[in-house]
Design a protein around this motif. Structure first.
Motif, PDB file in Angstrom:
ATOM      1  N   LYS B  41       0.825  -1.215   0.000  1.00 49.27           N
ATOM      2  CA  LYS B  41       0.000   0.000   0.000  1.00 49.27           C
ATOM      3  C   LYS B  41       0.856   1.261   0.000  1.00 49.27           C
ATOM      4  CE  LYS B  41      -2.097  -1.110   3.885  1.00 49.27           C
ATOM      5  NZ  LYS B  41      -1.296  -2.306   4.210  1.00 49.27           N
ATOM      6  N   THR B  42       1.867   1.263   0.878  1.00 51.90           N
ATOM      7  CA  THR B  42       2.749   2.439   0.919  1.00 51.90           C
ATOM      8  C   THR B  42       3.532   2.560  -0.385  1.00 51.90           C
ATOM      9  OG1 THR B  42       2.912   2.378   3.318  1.00 51.90           O
ATOM     10  CG2 THR B  42       4.701   3.480   2.139  1.00 51.90           C
ATOM     11  N   THR B  43       3.981   1.425  -0.889  1.00 52.17           N
ATOM     12  CA  THR B  43       4.681   1.433  -2.175  1.00 52.17           C
ATOM     13  C   THR B  43       3.803   2.064  -3.250  1.00 52.17           C
ATOM     14  OG1 THR B  43       5.766  -0.608  -1.484  1.00 52.17           O
ATOM     15  CG2 THR B  43       5.905  -0.028  -3.817  1.00 52.17           C
ATOM     16  N   PRO B  83       2.028  11.444   3.846  1.00 54.39           N
ATOM     17  CA  PRO B  83       2.782  10.199   3.988  1.00 54.39           C
ATOM     18  C   PRO B  83       2.420   9.428   5.262  1.00 54.39           C
ATOM     19  CG  PRO B  83       4.204  12.095   4.352  1.00 54.39           C
ATOM     20  CD  PRO B  83       2.871  12.635   3.982  1.00 54.39           C
ATOM     21  N   GLU B  84       2.765   8.159   5.241  1.00 58.26           N
ATOM     22  CA  GLU B  84       2.609   7.315   6.419  1.00 58.26           C
ATOM     23  C   GLU B  84       3.411   7.929   7.563  1.00 58.26           C
ATOM     24  OE1 GLU B  84       2.374   2.617   6.429  1.00 58.26           O
ATOM     25  OE2 GLU B  84       4.451   3.245   6.396  1.00 58.26           O
ATOM     26  N   GLY B  85       2.816   8.019   8.730  1.00 59.95           N
ATOM     27  CA  GLY B  85       3.521   8.603   9.874  1.00 59.95           C
ATOM     28  C   GLY B  85       3.507  10.124   9.856  1.00 59.95           C
ATOM     29  N   LEU B 159      -3.833   9.451   0.916  1.00 59.26           N
ATOM     30  CA  LEU B 159      -3.668   9.374   2.371  1.00 59.26           C
ATOM     31  C   LEU B 159      -3.153   7.997   2.749  1.00 59.26           C
ATOM     32  CD1 LEU B 159      -7.074  11.019   3.396  1.00 59.26           C
ATOM     33  CD2 LEU B 159      -4.892  12.137   2.873  1.00 59.26           C
ATOM     34  N   ASP B 160      -1.955   7.956   3.341  1.00 58.19           N
ATOM     35  CA  ASP B 160      -1.370   6.670   3.712  1.00 58.19           C
ATOM     36  C   ASP B 160      -1.586   6.405   5.203  1.00 58.19           C
ATOM     37  OD1 ASP B 160      -0.022   4.313   3.858  1.00 58.19           O
ATOM     38  OD2 ASP B 160       1.862   5.053   3.014  1.00 58.19           O
ATOM     39  N   GLU B 161      -2.537   5.570   5.511  1.00 61.18           N
ATOM     40  CA  GLU B 161      -2.851   5.164   6.886  1.00 61.18           C
ATOM     41  C   GLU B 161      -2.967   6.323   7.864  1.00 61.18           C
ATOM     42  OE1 GLU B 161      -1.821   1.640   8.622  1.00 61.18           O
ATOM     43  OE2 GLU B 161      -0.837   0.778   6.868  1.00 61.18           O
ATOM     44  N   PRO B 162      -3.919   7.200   7.631  1.00 59.37           N
ATOM     45  CA  PRO B 162      -4.080   8.318   8.567  1.00 59.37           C
ATOM     46  C   PRO B 162      -4.437   7.877   9.984  1.00 59.37           C
ATOM     47  CG  PRO B 162      -5.863   8.269   6.944  1.00 59.37           C
ATOM     48  CD  PRO B 162      -4.843   7.283   6.494  1.00 59.37           C
TER      49      PRO B 162
END
Ligand SMILES: Nc1ncnc2c1ncn2[C@@H]1O[C@H](COP(=O)(O)OP(=O)(O)OP(=O)(O)O)[C@@H](O)[C@H]1O
Ligand SMILES: [Mg+2]
Lengths: 289, 237
Positions: B41-43, B83-85, B159-162
């Motif tokens: 997913k992040t990729t 981004p994630e984080g 949105l990466d894992e908000p």
């Protein structure tokens, strides 16, 4: 008193060059080990236009700044940046800037010859009395300039939108690119200013000792030392580092003879590295900058 | 007129991760991407935003292909990622973080400032305006990261894992904010989430990503009701 004053003044020249290390380090986490050749480049560029009598001497000094500045931006784009692409632990830029130093040294020597050339632009003769010590006006100018330029850089970094972008890149270049800002352009800008400053230092220094291809080499060690003492991450660092290094090495050579001058300065570097590896002002500015 | 991901392959040095992923996000649409840890997913979002290069296939916005553009150019064209984080600039203030978000909106201003609407609905961000970003709680940081992205006037928002690391209550807040963003900006939103249930509840459509491939897609409500999804992602036996 005399070595202290002379040391402070001498520290100014180193501080100016140290500031160029700090600028590129903050924004790109790289150092340009060819900075000595940019000193020579600036000096020779100004000599090259010294016969243009229509150009006021301020303009001739600006030519020295700009020549080093343009070559500096290109050097970042083509010689530094391509060797930083493999993550934080990629240190190939170290070798590529050292290589650039050799190449530029040879090029400048081929064009200008090895022997020193006289440079009259921006020469101020005579000396002034500072607290009872005679100081050459030329050196005093360098010291004052180092302080003024450092203060300008600090104000820009903390009060302007360019400064905000600079601080963002310094904290997280990848996320900065997500803000529509090109870290590559910021890096080129930083190198342009940093190498321009080296060129400017070269112009003013050449007015006292003349311009030669190797003129920057002896300044390299001292200015890295100053940058490390003050902290590579701090725009205040070069001022503190320059003052400490200058005073210590002048006092040591005054007391114990010339060879102890530089040695004392380098011992100070080692002491700082042991005691506070990020430099005296490193941590504090990391928070602020 | 949509963000189109067409048969994209990408990954890291010698590890291909995405194997021919195709997706579409229309303006105003909320599209969820669910998948387990390491599914890619992040990729995927890093490839769309340009932080990772596309090996083959194409990513395109309304104006054409993005694959040759730097991340900065993609953001300026309106494809904006959180981004994630969260990745706030830790030593800058909340306000400075959001100002930096505006840089990507250069040339696409005018109309009502969407940031104002968010600040009104979630005053906590405004209350923290002068505070250093790394002193905020995780939930507050996510609010700021979303506001910063909205300041960039996104046409498409990734949105990466908000919800990462947030309590269920905070997660709810974040989802409310995402709804509001969709309403106020009209952006198409690609929402990558491990909180599959909530993401599917909020989304219009959804994709399931498994081992770098899209294994299912369809209306979010349908996927949420399907047995396979309930077993694999919603913890229902
Ligand atoms: N920098 C990297 N270099 C090499 N492989 C990586 C890198 N980052 C991730 N991977 C690998 O790529 C695969 C997909 O990772 P990715 O981060 O895209 O998964 P994800 O779906 O976002 O997972 P999560 O839900 O944990 O965030 C994983 O197998 C991971 O190990
Ligand atoms: Mg992930």
């Amino acid at each position: 008193m005399e070595p202290v004053i002379l040391g402070l003044v001498l520290g100014g020249l180193y501080a100016l060059l140290a500031q160029s290390f700090v600028l590129t380090f903050i924004t790109t986490k790289t150092l340009n080990f060819a900075v000595g050749e940019f000193v020579a480049l600036g000096a020779f560029a100004t000599i090259a236009v010294s016969s243009w009598s229509w150009l006021p001497s301020f303009g001739r000094v600006a030519v020295g700044f700009l020549a080093a500045s343009v070559v500096g931006a290109l050097a970042y784009r083509f010689i530094v940046l391509p060797f930083t692409t493999q993550g934080e632990h990629d240190t190939r830029w170290l070798l590529s800037t050292v290589a650039l130093s050799f190449v530029m040294l040879n090029l400048i020597t081929n064009v200008e010859g090895p022997s020193p050339q006289r440079s009259d632009t921006a020469r101020i003769s005579g000396s002034v009395d500072v607290l009872g010590v005679g100081v050459s006006k030329q050196q005093l100018l360098l010291a004052v300039l180092a302080v003024v330029i450092s203060l300008i850089l600090i104000v820009v970094s903390q009060r302007t939108s360019i400064g905000l972008v600079m601080r963002a890149v310094s904290q997280d270049p990848e996320t900065t690119s997500l803000m529509g800002i090109s870290p590559r352009l910021v890096g080129m800008g930083a190198y342009a200013v940093a190498m321009g400053l080296a060129g400017l230092a070269g112009v003013l220094y050449a007015a006292t000792v003349g311009a030669s291809p190797v003129m920057g080499a002896p300044l390299l060690v001292a200015s890295i030392a100053v940058a490390v003492i003050g902290g590579l991450g701090s725009l205040w660092g070069p001022l503190l580092g320059g003052a400490l290094y200058g005073v210590l090495s002048e006092v040591a050579s005054f007391q114990y003879g010339a060879i102890w001058g530089e040695t004392a300065g380098l011992l100070l570097v080692i002491a700082v590295l042991v005691w506070k590896p990020e430099g005296l002002l490193g941590r504090r500015m990391e928070v602020k900058l | 007129m949509s963000l189109v991901i067409d048969n994209v392959e990408s990954g890291y040095d010698r590890a291909p991760i995405l194997h021919g992923v195709s997706m579409r996000v229309d303006p105003g649409e909320l599209v969820a991407v669910v998948g387990s840890n390491g599914a890619g997913k992040t990729t995927l979002v890093r490839t769309i935003s340009g932080l990772l290069a596309v090996r083959s296939g194409d990513v395109a916005d309304d104006d054409g292909s993005l694959t040759k553009l730097t991340p900065a150019k993609r953001a300026r064209r309106g494809t904006v990622m959180v981004p994630e984080g969260r990745k706030l600039f830790p030593q800058l203030t909340v306000g400075q973080n959001i100002e930096l978000g505006r840089r990507a909106a250069r040339g696409r201003t005018g109309g009502q400032d969407p940031v104002e609407a968010l600040l009104e609905a979630f005053p906590i961000v405004k209350e923290r305006w002068g505070q250093q970003a790394n002193l905020l709680s995780g939930g507050e940081q996510q609010m700021v990261a979303l506001t910063r992205a909205v300041a960039a006037r996104p046409r498409y928002l990734l949105l990466d894992e908000p919800s990462l690391g947030l309590s269920p209550l905070k997660t709810l807040d974040v989802f409310r904010l995402i709804e509001l963003i969709r309403e106020r900006t009209g952006a198409g939103i690609l929402l990558v989430e491990q909180m599959a249930d909530q993401a599917l509840a909020a989304a219009d459509r959804a994709y399931v990503l498994e081992h770098g491939r899209v294994s299912m897609e369809g209306p979010a409500a349908e996927l949420r009701a399907s047995d396979e999804i309930r077993r694999a992602y919603l913890g229902v036996a």
